[in-house]
Structures are given as structure tokens and as C-alpha cells.
Design a protein around this motif. Structure first.
Motif, PDB file in Angstrom:
ATOM      1  N   PHE A  66      79.817  78.147  61.950  1.00 13.99           N
ATOM      2  CA  PHE A  66      80.393  78.343  63.226  1.00 13.99           C
ATOM      3  C   PHE A  66      79.172  79.021  64.270  1.00 13.99           C
ATOM      4  N   GLU A  67      78.372  79.924  63.488  1.00 10.41           N
ATOM      5  CA  GLU A  67      77.410  80.400  64.478  1.00 10.41           C
ATOM      6  C   GLU A  67      75.917  79.373  64.653  1.00 10.41           C
ATOM      7  N   GLU A  68      75.916  78.626  63.511  1.00 10.70           N
ATOM      8  CA  GLU A  68      74.763  77.519  63.537  1.00 10.70           C
ATOM      9  C   GLU A  68      75.086  76.526  64.625  1.00 10.70           C
ATOM     10  N   ASN A  69      76.384  76.222  64.723  1.00 14.11           N
ATOM     11  CA  ASN A  69      76.821  75.102  65.684  1.00 14.11           C
ATOM     12  C   ASN A  69      77.192  75.643  67.109  1.00 14.11           C
ATOM     13  N   ASP A  70      76.833  77.034  67.108  1.00 12.41           N
ATOM     14  CA  ASP A  70      77.351  77.608  68.761  1.00 12.41           C
ATOM     15  C   ASP A  70      78.816  77.413  68.958  1.00 12.41           C
ATOM     16  N   LEU A  71      79.652  77.831  68.160  1.00  8.08           N
ATOM     17  CA  LEU A  71      81.020  77.477  68.428  1.00  8.08           C
ATOM     18  C   LEU A  71      81.707  78.564  69.130  1.00  8.08           C
ATOM     19  N   ALA A  72      82.939  78.246  69.729  1.00 12.02           N
ATOM     20  CA  ALA A  72      84.019  79.102  69.826  1.00 12.02           C
ATOM     21  C   ALA A  72      85.213  78.563  69.586  1.00 12.02           C
ATOM     22  N   MET A  73      86.139  79.777  69.198  1.00  8.92           N
ATOM     23  CA  MET A  73      87.549  79.002  68.971  1.00  8.92           C
ATOM     24  C   MET A  73      88.706  79.484  70.189  1.00  8.92           C
ATOM     25  N   VAL A  74      89.288  78.269  70.260  1.00 11.95           N
ATOM     26  CA  VAL A  74      90.347  78.401  71.331  1.00 11.95           C
ATOM     27  C   VAL A  74      91.611  78.520  70.811  1.00 11.95           C
ATOM     28  N   SER A  75      92.389  79.381  71.032  1.00  9.28           N
ATOM     29  CA  SER A  75      93.751  79.395  70.327  1.00  9.28           C
ATOM     30  C   SER A  75      94.846  79.991  71.213  1.00  9.28           C
ATOM     31  N   GLN A  76      96.081  79.465  70.725  1.00  9.38           N
ATOM     32  CA  GLN A  76      97.217  79.891  71.573  1.00  9.38           C
ATOM     33  C   GLN A  76      98.154  80.870  70.662  1.00  9.38           C
ATOM     34  N   ASP A  77      98.448  82.172  71.059  1.00  9.10           N
ATOM     35  CA  ASP A  77      99.294  82.904  70.312  1.00  9.10           C
ATOM     36  C   ASP A  77     100.974  82.400  70.485  1.00  9.10           C
ATOM     37  N   GLU A  78     101.447  82.124  71.644  1.00 10.27           N
ATOM     38  CA  GLU A  78     102.726  81.460  71.892  1.00 10.27           C
ATOM     39  C   GLU A  78     102.848  80.377  72.585  1.00 10.27           C
ATOM     40  N   THR A  79     103.701  79.562  72.150  1.00 12.30           N
ATOM     41  CA  THR A  79     104.277  78.311  72.860  1.00 12.30           C
ATOM     42  C   THR A  79     104.941  78.729  74.249  1.00 12.30           C
TER      43      THR A  79
END
Length: 100
Positions: A66-79
Motif C-alpha cells: 500500500f505504501e510502496e505504491n502510494d495508495l489511498a483507500m476510498v470507501s463508503q459507510d452507507e448506501t
């Protein structure tokens, strides 16, 4: 539908927040087998939906890549209907990070 508000998504690079979000939804860190020449594979979250190409990895391995590829996570708590959501994606930290 017209007039409906889209469900809000959150963006984070915080490892604890990511782990908590995934584990609250019975997910596990994984990678897609055979997607990288050096064997790393593309990172994914496995919710046990029967994707045979996913290989489990430890959280340490997941966050190292995750860090090596400089990523972030986009997520959704509710529909938009207020139900719990498992929507997530891993994106480059440079993608659409206005307001971050």
C-alpha cells in the motif's frame, strides 16, 4: 434516480482506519494472483465472494505494498438507502484528493 444524493465516500491513508473498516465488514487483505511480474499482485479487499484469483496476505504485507505504491483507500459507510456498504477501492494518492 434524479434528485437522489449520491452516497458519500471517504478517503484515507490511515492504516488503522482501513483495517477497522475492512474487518467490520468481515473482509480480509488480499492480492490478485498473477497480476504482477514480481509476484506482488494488485491489492484487493476479499469479502469472501468467491473470487478464486484472490490470495490472502497479512496486514503487514498489504500495508507494505500500500505504501510502496502510494495508495489511498476510498470507501463508503452507507448506501444512499442507508444500508451498510462494502464499496471500496484503492486509488493513487494523487487521484482526486481535493480537500485531503
Amino acid at each position: 434516480m434524479p434528485g437522489e444524493e449520491p452516497a458519500e465516500s471517504e478517503r484515507t491513508t490511515d492504516h488503522d482506519e482501513i483495517r477497522d473498516w475492512v474487518e467490520e465488514r468481515d473482509g480480509r487483505p488480499a492480492r490478485v494472483e498473477g497480476t504482477d511480474d514480481d509476484g506482488d499482485g494488485l491489492l484487493r479487499v476479499d469479502f469472501g465472494d468467491g473470487d478464486d484469483d484472490l490470495e490472502p496476505v497479512s496486514w503487514d504485507e498489504f500495508f507494505e505494498a500500500f505504501e510502496e505504491n502510494d495508495l489511498a483507500m476510498v470507501s463508503q459507510d452507507e448506501t444512499t438507502e442507508g444500508e451498510g456498504s462494502r464499496f471500496s477501492k484503492l486509488a493513487s494518492r494523487g487521484e482526486g484528493n481535493e480537500g485531503e
